[in-house]
Write an enzyme that holds these catalytic residues in place. Structure first.
Site, PDB file in Angstrom:
ATOM      1  N   THR A   9      27.396  41.870  31.828  1.00 21.67           N
ATOM      2  CA  THR A   9      28.676  42.571  31.702  1.00 21.67           C
ATOM      3  C   THR A   9      29.110  42.657  30.259  1.00 21.67           C
ATOM      4  OG1 THR A   9      31.014  42.580  32.340  1.00 21.67           O
ATOM      5  CG2 THR A   9      29.994  40.421  32.139  1.00 21.67           C
ATOM      6  N   ASP A  71      30.142  44.436  39.863  1.00 18.41           N
ATOM      7  CA  ASP A  71      30.829  45.722  39.816  1.00 18.41           C
ATOM      8  C   ASP A  71      32.039  45.596  40.719  1.00 18.41           C
ATOM      9  OD1 ASP A  71      30.461  48.431  38.521  1.00 18.41           O
ATOM     10  OD2 ASP A  71      31.050  48.985  40.554  1.00 18.41           O
ATOM     11  N   SER A  72      33.169  45.976  40.180  1.00 18.10           N
ATOM     12  CA  SER A  72      34.407  45.687  40.892  1.00 18.10           C
ATOM     13  C   SER A  72      35.428  46.779  40.631  1.00 18.10           C
ATOM     14  CB  SER A  72      34.940  44.324  40.455  1.00 18.10           C
ATOM     15  OG  SER A  72      34.866  44.189  39.055  1.00 18.10           O
ATOM     16  N   TYR A 154      43.719  45.276  35.681  1.00 17.47           N
ATOM     17  CA  TYR A 154      44.891  45.595  36.506  1.00 17.47           C
ATOM     18  C   TYR A 154      45.639  44.340  36.985  1.00 17.47           C
ATOM     19  CZ  TYR A 154      42.696  50.219  36.693  1.00 17.47           C
ATOM     20  OH  TYR A 154      42.138  51.433  36.356  1.00 17.47           O
ATOM     21  N   ASP A 155      45.295  43.180  36.456  1.00 17.92           N
ATOM     22  CA  ASP A 155      45.932  41.938  36.928  1.00 17.92           C
ATOM     23  C   ASP A 155      47.466  41.978  36.915  1.00 17.92           C
ATOM     24  OD1 ASP A 155      43.616  40.700  37.663  1.00 17.92           O
ATOM     25  OD2 ASP A 155      43.443  39.454  35.876  1.00 17.92           O
ATOM     26  N   HIS A 180      38.703  38.485  44.591  1.00 19.67           N
ATOM     27  CA  HIS A 180      37.491  39.204  44.998  1.00 19.67           C
ATOM     28  C   HIS A 180      36.266  38.620  44.291  1.00 19.67           C
ATOM     29  CE1 HIS A 180      39.409  40.724  41.467  1.00 19.67           C
ATOM     30  NE2 HIS A 180      38.445  41.557  41.153  1.00 19.67           N
ATOM     31  N   ARG A 181      36.408  38.340  42.982  1.00 19.47           N
ATOM     32  CA  ARG A 181      35.264  37.818  42.213  1.00 19.47           C
ATOM     33  C   ARG A 181      34.968  36.370  42.621  1.00 19.47           C
ATOM     34  NH1 ARG A 181      37.019  39.480  38.034  1.00 19.47           N
ATOM     35  NH2 ARG A 181      35.811  41.400  38.218  1.00 19.47           N
TER      36      ARG A 181
HETATM   37  P1  ITT Z   1      30.833  45.944  33.049  1.00 18.25           P
HETATM   38  O1  ITT Z   1      30.379  47.161  33.834  1.00 18.25           O
HETATM   39  O2  ITT Z   1      30.188  45.844  31.701  1.00 18.25           O
HETATM   40  O3  ITT Z   1      30.717  44.688  33.851  1.00 18.25           O
HETATM   41  P2  ITT Z   1      33.462  47.132  33.335  1.00 18.25           P
HETATM   42  O4  ITT Z   1      34.837  46.721  32.900  1.00 18.25           O
HETATM   43  O5  ITT Z   1      33.040  48.547  33.009  1.00 18.25           O
HETATM   44  O6  ITT Z   1      32.415  46.085  32.730  1.00 18.25           O
HETATM   45  P3  ITT Z   1      33.353  47.787  36.146  1.00 18.25           P
HETATM   46  O7  ITT Z   1      32.590  49.040  35.924  1.00 18.25           O
HETATM   47  O8  ITT Z   1      32.961  46.904  37.297  1.00 18.25           O
HETATM   48  O9  ITT Z   1      33.318  46.847  34.860  1.00 18.25           O
HETATM   49  O10 ITT Z   1      34.873  48.173  36.250  1.00 18.25           O
HETATM   50  C1  ITT Z   1      35.762  47.340  36.880  1.00 18.25           C
HETATM   51  C2  ITT Z   1      37.166  47.623  36.397  1.00 18.25           C
HETATM   52  O11 ITT Z   1      38.044  47.227  37.465  1.00 18.25           O
HETATM   53  C3  ITT Z   1      37.514  46.735  35.193  1.00 18.25           C
HETATM   54  O12 ITT Z   1      37.334  47.415  33.983  1.00 18.25           O
HETATM   55  C4  ITT Z   1      38.973  46.397  35.455  1.00 18.25           C
HETATM   56  O13 ITT Z   1      39.786  47.401  34.944  1.00 18.25           O
HETATM   57  C5  ITT Z   1      39.067  46.416  36.979  1.00 18.25           C
HETATM   58  N1  ITT Z   1      38.921  45.051  37.499  1.00 18.25           N
HETATM   59  C6  ITT Z   1      37.842  44.485  38.116  1.00 18.25           C
HETATM   60  N2  ITT Z   1      38.092  43.204  38.421  1.00 18.25           N
HETATM   61  C7  ITT Z   1      39.333  42.947  37.988  1.00 18.25           C
HETATM   62  C8  ITT Z   1      40.138  41.801  37.993  1.00 18.25           C
HETATM   63  O14 ITT Z   1      39.701  40.643  38.470  1.00 18.25           O
HETATM   64  N3  ITT Z   1      41.359  41.889  37.473  1.00 18.25           N
HETATM   65  C9  ITT Z   1      41.815  43.045  36.964  1.00 18.25           C
HETATM   66  N4  ITT Z   1      41.112  44.170  36.894  1.00 18.25           N
HETATM   67  C10 ITT Z   1      39.874  44.127  37.403  1.00 18.25           C
END
Ligand code: ITT
Length: 198
Positions: A9, A71-72, A154-155, A180-181
């Site tokens: 990541t 991915d989240s 978005y926390d 979720h994580r």
């Molecule tokens: P990587 O792909 O490099 O891991 P990314 O930020 O682009 O980083 P994602 O494509 O999975 O990751 O996007 C997930 C987005 O969702 C992330 O940028 C946050 O804005 C949001 N997100 C995911 N988990 C979160 C959490 O625990 N708290 C707040 N926002 C979260």
């Protein structure tokens, strides 16, 4: 266990949470920089699970080490599950986390349905071609204004109704216990433990 894993990541918030949660496993986890890899993966999948696997496989191939990806995203009922897999790109490239939160609040203005959930897919790819997967979900609601300085993304706008607090108002331990994580990595840790014993 002395296996090394790369956390696939670029997101420092995710990296910190993944490191903390996986620290109990007794495996060594490296950031992409520590592993000496720099891979930019196009997230072309239509699900969190597909995108997590794309990232894990790409980093595994580049580092020649097992790689764990997350991915989240945040899924709001009033937006038919959006921004979902587009959470990181919501509003386009130019926005930072704070602006994405404000955009989400603006797009939900006047909506009485505030229900939302975070989803997380974790994927692990090994150099021998083996893979592991796990998922987690956390239900909550979109707040009416950002609250709290903790966490990332978005926390500040994700409210846990039972706690009367946003993720941004929780400590990282409190968040990971219900997030979720946290759930996805707990399920993944069990699978990894079984896999490594084989
Ligand atoms: P990587 O792909 O490099 O891991 P990314 O930020 O682009 O980083 P994602 O494509 O999975 O990751 O996007 C997930 C987005 O969702 C992330 O940028 C946050 O804005 C949001 N997100 C995911 N988990 C979160 C959490 O625990 N708290 C707040 N926002 C979260």
């Amino acid at each position: 266990m002395s296996e090394k894993f790369v956390l696939a990541t670029h997101n420092p918030g995710k990296l910190a949470e993944m490191r903390a949660i996986l620290s109990g496993l007794g495996v060594e986890v490296l950031s992409p920089a520590e592993a000496g890899v720099e891979v930019d993966v196009e997230e072309t999948g239509s699900t969190f699970a597909e995108n997590a696997m794309l990232k894990a496989k790409a980093v595994c191939a580049s580092a020649c080490l097992p790689a764990i990806a997350d991915d989240s995203g945040l899924c709001a009922d009033a937006l038919n599950g959006g921004p979902g897999v587009y959470s990181a790109r919501y509003g386009g490239e130019g926005l930072d986390d704070r602006k994405r939160c404000l955009l989400l609040l603006r797009n939900l203005r006047g909506q009485t349905t505030r229900a939302a959930h975070f989803s997380c897919a974790v994927a692990c790819a090994f150099p021998n071609g083996d893979t592991l997967e796990a998922e987690g979900r956390c239900d909550g609601a979109i707040a009416f204004a950002p609250l709290g300085e903790g966490g990332f993304g978005y926390d500040p706008v994700f409210l846990i109704p039972e706690k009367g607090k946003t993720f941004g108002q929780l400590s990282s331990e409190e968040k990971s216990a219900i997030s979720h994580r946290g759930k996805a990595l707990a399920a993944f840790s069990e699978k990894l433990g079984t896999y490594l014993k084989k």
